[in-house]
Design an enzyme around this catalytic site. Structure first.
Site, PDB file in Angstrom:
ATOM      1  N   THR A  16       3.077  -3.898  -3.720  1.00 34.45           N
ATOM      2  CA  THR A  16       4.235  -3.208  -3.146  1.00 34.45           C
ATOM      3  C   THR A  16       5.271  -4.188  -2.620  1.00 34.45           C
ATOM      4  OG1 THR A  16       2.927  -1.270  -2.538  1.00 34.45           O
ATOM      5  CG2 THR A  16       4.955  -1.615  -1.318  1.00 34.45           C
ATOM      6  N   THR A  95      -1.427  -3.898  -1.007  1.00 34.08           N
ATOM      7  CA  THR A  95      -2.257  -3.530   0.146  1.00 34.08           C
ATOM      8  C   THR A  95      -3.555  -2.821  -0.232  1.00 34.08           C
ATOM      9  OG1 THR A  95      -1.066  -1.435   0.422  1.00 34.08           O
ATOM     10  CG2 THR A  95      -0.245  -3.337   1.656  1.00 34.08           C
ATOM     11  N   ASP A  96      -3.608  -2.184  -1.404  1.00 33.80           N
ATOM     12  CA  ASP A  96      -4.758  -1.328  -1.718  1.00 33.80           C
ATOM     13  C   ASP A  96      -6.076  -2.092  -1.771  1.00 33.80           C
ATOM     14  OD1 ASP A  96      -3.212   0.924  -1.761  1.00 33.80           O
ATOM     15  OD2 ASP A  96      -3.119   1.105  -3.937  1.00 33.80           O
TER      16      ASP A  96
END
Length: 323
Positions: A16, A95-96
């Protein structure tokens, strides 16, 4: 105090932080991994002229992270850390799966110099883009004398690899460190540290990882829940899975049908560990279970730990994490 003459290497992997949307007000409909690491650095004026090197390792949405990318990332980190002029490494990441990459790198590199993962909850095109500040703060940490180990920097907070976890799907301050709390905070370009740097040793050195990531031992996660059955365990065993981490309820309890299936898998030579679905805390062993506890590791980190242990010492893979 920072070492102004030392190089920070920034490795890009997408995420992201490198995402873009058609509208500046769109914080969820963006496409990840649209900007290269050089563009991310150019968006931080405070880094202009700083001794920084950039390298694009991958360009992907971190939900699609692979073992092959991990392997390449570990090898490139090892390469740069062997250079005496490099103070530390910053990795731009989604971030996942950030917490998984962090733990993998800690347990394959155990670096004596810092590796800091920087990420963002908003794309680079957002009105409230958080990536530039997180990247700047991560470089601050990477250049801090005495820094070591793998950490993650988001929303001004520095988290150790063993503790960091994503706890919210949307807000800017989306990461926490469970019971341990953050390692420190970056305030106006200065790191204020609360506790010691990560010190977990490596299990398998980056150079010793099998070159073919497809040959790494398959370890999967199953979840205990109301109405759980053992069907998925049987399917995993039939597919050649070598390890299973069960995300157990509460203090490590497992539904009776799932427990029977896991016991059968363990009898057949599959390594089975227990973690807990609970966001914080750790399993407190009562001594009456057949499945070793993963300690304070979350299910996703326990999966990595078990995979590396199977690579490092198959005969010891059933041993629970001791720290």
């Amino acid at each position: 105090m920072q070492n102004e003459s030392s190089i920070v290497v920034v490795l890009g992997t997408g995420g992201t932080i490198a995402g873009a949307a058609s509208e500046v007000t769109d914080n969820v409909g963006y496409v990840a991994a649209q900007r290269g690491v050089a563009q991310l650095l150019a968006a931080v004026p405070a880094l202009a002229g700083a001794p920084i090197e950039a390298e694009q390792i991958a360009q992907l949405d971190s939900k699609d992270m692979t073992h092959a990318v991990w392997h390449t990332l570990a090898l490139r980190c090892a390469h740069h850390l062997a250079r005496p002029e490099v103070a530390g490494i910053v990795i731009t990441h989604g971030t996942d799966t950030l917490e998984e990459t962090a733990w993998f790198l800690q347990r394959t590199l155990a670096p004596a110099r810092p590796i800091v993962l920087a990420a963002a909850m908003r794309p680079a095109t957002a009105l409230q883009a958080d990536g530039p500040q997180n990247l700047l703060d991560a470089v601050t940490v990477a250049r801090t004398p005495g820094a070591r180990g793998v950490t993650a920097l988001l929303a001004g907070r520095l988290h150790a690899a063993a503790d960091v976890r994503k706890v919210h799907p949307y807000r800017l301050d989306a990461f926490a460190s469970g019971d341990a709390g953050p390692l420190g905070v970056v305030e106006e370009g200065v790191l204020r540290r609360f506790r010691e740097w990560p010190c977990e040793p490596s299990l398998v050195g980056a150079a010793q990882l099998p070159a073919d990531a497809g040959a790494w031992p398959a370890v999967e996660i199953v979840t205990s829940h109301a109405g759980a059955s053992g069907a998925i365990v049987a399917a995993l065993c039939a597919a050649g899975t070598r390890g299973i981490v069960v995300a157990a309820t509460g203090n490590g309890s497992v539904h009776e049908r799932l427990e029977r299936a896991l016991a059968a898998a363990q009898d057949a030579g599959v390594s089975v560990w227990r973690s807990t679905r609970c966001l914080d805390g750790r399993i407190i062993d009562s001594g009456d279970t057949a499945f070793p506890s993963a300690g304070a590791l979350t299910p996703t980190k326990a999966r990595i730990e078990l995979m590396l242990r199977l690579m490092a010492a198959p005969s010891a893979a059933q041993a629970a994490r001791s720290s």
